[in-house]
Design an enzyme around this catalytic site. Structure first.
Site, PDB file in Angstrom:
ATOM      1  N   ASP A 146     -38.869  12.321 -43.123  1.00 10.95           N
ATOM      2  CA  ASP A 146     -39.441  10.986 -42.925  1.00 10.95           C
ATOM      3  C   ASP A 146     -40.236  10.985 -41.620  1.00 10.95           C
ATOM      4  O   ASP A 146     -39.667  11.263 -40.554  1.00 10.95           O
ATOM      5  CB  ASP A 146     -38.337   9.920 -42.829  1.00 10.95           C
ATOM      6  CG  ASP A 146     -37.586   9.698 -44.143  1.00 10.95           C
ATOM      7  OD1 ASP A 146     -37.359  10.686 -44.869  1.00 10.95           O
ATOM      8  OD2 ASP A 146     -37.213   8.543 -44.427  1.00 10.95           O
ATOM      9  N   LYS A 209     -43.061   4.457 -47.125  1.00 15.00           N
ATOM     10  CA  LYS A 209     -41.893   3.717 -46.632  1.00 15.00           C
ATOM     11  C   LYS A 209     -42.374   2.617 -45.703  1.00 15.00           C
ATOM     12  O   LYS A 209     -43.344   2.802 -44.961  1.00 15.00           O
ATOM     13  CB  LYS A 209     -40.986   4.731 -45.902  1.00 15.00           C
ATOM     14  CG  LYS A 209     -39.771   4.171 -45.196  1.00 15.00           C
ATOM     15  CD  LYS A 209     -38.986   5.341 -44.589  1.00 15.00           C
ATOM     16  CE  LYS A 209     -37.908   4.863 -43.621  1.00 15.00           C
ATOM     17  NZ  LYS A 209     -37.186   5.989 -42.991  1.00 15.00           N
ATOM     18  N   LYS A 245     -40.043   3.345 -50.598  1.00 18.11           N
ATOM     19  CA  LYS A 245     -38.798   3.155 -49.854  1.00 18.11           C
ATOM     20  C   LYS A 245     -38.934   2.011 -48.867  1.00 18.11           C
ATOM     21  O   LYS A 245     -39.612   2.138 -47.848  1.00 18.11           O
ATOM     22  CB  LYS A 245     -38.426   4.446 -49.095  1.00 18.11           C
ATOM     23  CG  LYS A 245     -37.158   4.314 -48.238  1.00 18.11           C
ATOM     24  CD  LYS A 245     -36.844   5.619 -47.517  1.00 18.11           C
ATOM     25  CE  LYS A 245     -35.697   5.458 -46.529  1.00 18.11           C
ATOM     26  NZ  LYS A 245     -35.380   6.725 -45.820  1.00 18.11           N
TER      27      LYS A 245
END
Length: 300
Positions: A146, A209, A245
């Site tokens: 991430d 995300k 996400k």
């Protein structure tokens, strides 16, 4: 940034294929209508169990230690014995230096190891450091990475610099999933969120995300709506299917149901799998467990 009579860059050419001029008020109205009409029908035990299986169980504290991360991971190992009728969380998400601790401790089936990397949470460091940190996390066992996109580069329209950085990081991830965090609260407008989404996907993101959780506002339904619409449009045009996400400030069952509803209504049931839908949180796991069981549970 296009200047004078220069030809548009490949990034600007890609953006020109999409409508990136969005009206924030229109988005707010659409999201409010969607929540009012659709969330209640998803308030079921089955949906809540599914949502639990989509959690990236996260510990990103400055007090984290080898011992605390080991205990955190051991709880995930113990989950299947304590709750044999439920699917475990999707992943454990930690700082990169704790990746080997999770790797050496984790025995639970089908739980991925995710590492925040590349100068998380600000992304303000040398590109070489970002690449090295990512490569080290992968080498130490991270299945997923991430990262935060370079927001300063994006806001100054240095799309080439921003995108090449993502591409270089994706190269060292190889087959491991790369999740690109937009930090939507810093982007402010729906138009900026859509452009950042498109550029991130184009550059190799496997997931986009919403937030780090370190800046407010974090995840919002409006940002999620725009991001899911963008994923859908990009997929329809290119055939490239990527995940979504939401993360940051997701503290209640209703919060989770809202994001589930947005994914279901915009992207469809095809995306209702933890291969394409994740929720980044630490607080929500116990909250969902308690709701599913009908009693207060503090397992994690």
């Amino acid at each position: 940034m296009q200047q004078n009579n220069e030809s548009p860059s490949k990034y600007e050419q890609m953006l020109s294929k999409y409508n990136t001029e969005l009206n924030d008020t229109t988005i707010e109205v659409k999201v409010a209508e969607l929540i009012e009409k659709k969330v209640s029908e998803n308030n079921t035990p089955e949906v809540k169990k599914f949502l639990f299986s989509c959690i990236d169980l996260t510990t990103l504290n400055n007090t984290d230690s080898d011992e605390s991360v080991m205990k955190f991971t051991e709880r995930v190992n113990e989950f299947e014995n304590e709750f044999p009728d439920l699917e475990n969380v999707a992943a454990i998400c930690v700082y990169p230096n704790f990746t080997p601790i999770v790797r050496d401790t984790l025995v639970a089936d089908n739980v991925k190891i995710a590492s925040v990397s590349a100068g998380f949470p600000s992304a303000q460091t040398f590109v070489e450091v970002k690449i090295a940190e990512t490569a080290m996390a992968v080498m130490e066992g991270a299945d997923e990475i991430d990262i935060v996109l370079s927001i300063g580069k994006f806001l100054s329209e240095d799309y080439e610099g921003m995108c090449e950085e993502i591409q270089e990081i994706k190269d060292v991830c190889k087959d491991n999933h790369l999740k690109v965090i937009l930090e939507t609260g810093a982007l402010k407008t729906s138009s900026s969120i859509k452009k950042a989404s498109l550029l991130s996907i184009y550059s190799g993101a496997d997931f986009i995300k919403t937030s780090t959780g370190k800046q407010q506002p974090a995840a919002t339904p409006e940002a999620a709506y725009v991001m899911c619409e963008t994923i859908k449009e990009y997929y329809q045009l290119t055939g490239n299917k990527i995940g979504f996400k939401p993360a940051g400030g997701i503290n209640t069952v209703n919060d989770a149901l809202i994001y589930y509803t947005i994914v279901k209504e915009i992207l469809g049931k095809e995306w209702l799998t933890n291969k394409l839908f994740r929720i980044g949180t630490s607080r929500l796991a116990n909250v969902l467990l308690s709701d599913i069981r009908g009693e207060e549970i503090k397992f994690f």
